[in-house]
Design an enzyme around this catalytic site. Structure first.
Site, PDB file in Angstrom:
ATOM      1  N   CYS A  88       0.837  -1.208   0.000  1.00 55.06           N
ATOM      2  CA  CYS A  88       0.000   0.000   0.000  1.00 55.06           C
ATOM      3  C   CYS A  88       0.873   1.261   0.000  1.00 55.06           C
ATOM      4  O   CYS A  88       1.419   1.610  -1.029  1.00 55.06           O
ATOM      5  CB  CYS A  88      -0.980  -0.025   1.166  1.00 55.06           C
ATOM      6  SG  CYS A  88      -2.356   1.144   0.980  1.00 55.06           S
ATOM      7  N   HIS A 210      -3.088  -5.100   1.822  1.00 58.82           N
ATOM      8  CA  HIS A 210      -2.425  -5.247   3.121  1.00 58.82           C
ATOM      9  C   HIS A 210      -2.416  -6.700   3.592  1.00 58.82           C
ATOM     10  O   HIS A 210      -3.268  -7.099   4.392  1.00 58.82           O
ATOM     11  CB  HIS A 210      -3.152  -4.417   4.184  1.00 58.82           C
ATOM     12  CG  HIS A 210      -3.068  -2.949   4.019  1.00 58.82           C
ATOM     13  ND1 HIS A 210      -2.108  -2.182   4.650  1.00 58.82           N
ATOM     14  CD2 HIS A 210      -3.839  -2.084   3.322  1.00 58.82           C
ATOM     15  CE1 HIS A 210      -2.289  -0.907   4.341  1.00 58.82           C
ATOM     16  NE2 HIS A 210      -3.329  -0.829   3.533  1.00 58.82           N
ATOM     17  N   GLU A 212      -0.555  -7.893   5.741  1.00 59.87           N
ATOM     18  CA  GLU A 212      -0.248  -7.869   7.170  1.00 59.87           C
ATOM     19  C   GLU A 212      -1.496  -7.729   8.041  1.00 59.87           C
ATOM     20  O   GLU A 212      -1.437  -7.957   9.258  1.00 59.87           O
ATOM     21  CB  GLU A 212       0.745  -6.743   7.489  1.00 59.87           C
ATOM     22  CG  GLU A 212       0.195  -5.333   7.477  1.00 59.87           C
ATOM     23  CD  GLU A 212       0.106  -4.707   6.101  1.00 59.87           C
ATOM     24  OE1 GLU A 212      -0.111  -3.481   6.032  1.00 59.87           O
ATOM     25  OE2 GLU A 212       0.253  -5.425   5.092  1.00 59.87           O
TER      26      GLU A 212
END
EC number: 3.5.1.2
Length: 230
Positions: A88, A210, A212
């Site tokens: 991102c 994302h 994560e």
């Protein structure tokens, strides 16, 4: 014995989440990885690979400049050519050009021969999750839970990359953008429409979404294996 050291740029954004997934991926792969937070040039120099996390790209760029870390980052990416992955905001910072920046623009690290459009999908309130087909994870891989928060997309692949340095389109998000510019590499998707959401050029990987913010370690494991040459 530590096999490799992976750094996560820890100036702002989701760096803790990345560190946690790096450690989980290393456990799954049964390899020894030291995952560290990077805030200084000295910490960067220890790293065999670096992740630039999601967050606010303008803030990360500003803090990096104030910390005298921008030039070491550029050297790490473009001269040393160490493995780097941006998610991102990290994708924005690793791009050679960015549109829709705030007044006065922002300094970029560069290394990916692409132009990105910031906040392509709108404001934070318009964030969404979409199951993604990611061919690089292997044939028959289950869809990956893609989390998009004020996410950028690659709107053009720039000319001028050297031999062997072509930008590879790794994935698209179908059905949201039906304008693919001439000269853009084709993705392994069912058709040619859609937003480019994952690219790789030499040592640099960029994803719009994302990983994560999920519990899925597959991309982190794939990236670690690529660093090890597996």
């Amino acid at each position: 014995m530590i096999l490799i050291t992976i750094g996560v740029l820890a100036l702002q954004g989701g760096f803790v989440e990345h560190i946690n997934l790096v450690r989980r991926a290393a456990e799954q792969l049964k390899i020894h990885v030291d995952a560290i937070e990077v805030r200084t040039a000295q910490e960067l120099a220890r790293c065999d690979g670096l992740i630039i996390p999601g967050g606010e790209s303008t803030t990360i760029s500003f803090v990096a400049a104030q910390s005298r870390l921008l030039e070491p980052l550029r050297h790490y990416v473009k001269v040393q050519k160490k493995p780097v992955w941006g998610t991102c905001a990290g994708l924005i910072l690793l791009s050679d050009e960015a549109n829709a920046t705030k007044k006065g623009g922002q300094e970029l690290v560069g290394g990916l021969g692409v132009r990105v459009h910031r906040n392509h999908f709108g404001r934070q309130i318009e964030s969404f999750q979409s199951d993604l087909e990611l061919p690089f994870l292997g044939e028959g891989a289950a869809p990956f839970p893609g989390v998009f928060i004020r996410a950028p997309v690659v709107e053009e692949i720039l000319k001028g990359s050297g031999p062997g340095e072509d930008v590879q389109v790794l994935a698209k998000l179908p059905g949201r953008l039906n304008k693919i510019k001439a000269g853009v590499s084709q993705a392994n998707t069912k058709d040619d429409s859609g937003d480019i959401i994952a690219v790789k050029q030499s040592n640099v990987l960029g994803t719009s979404f994302h990983p994560e913010l999920t519990n899925d370690v597959r991309i982190h494991a794939w990236w670690l294996k690529s660093i090890l040459g597996q």
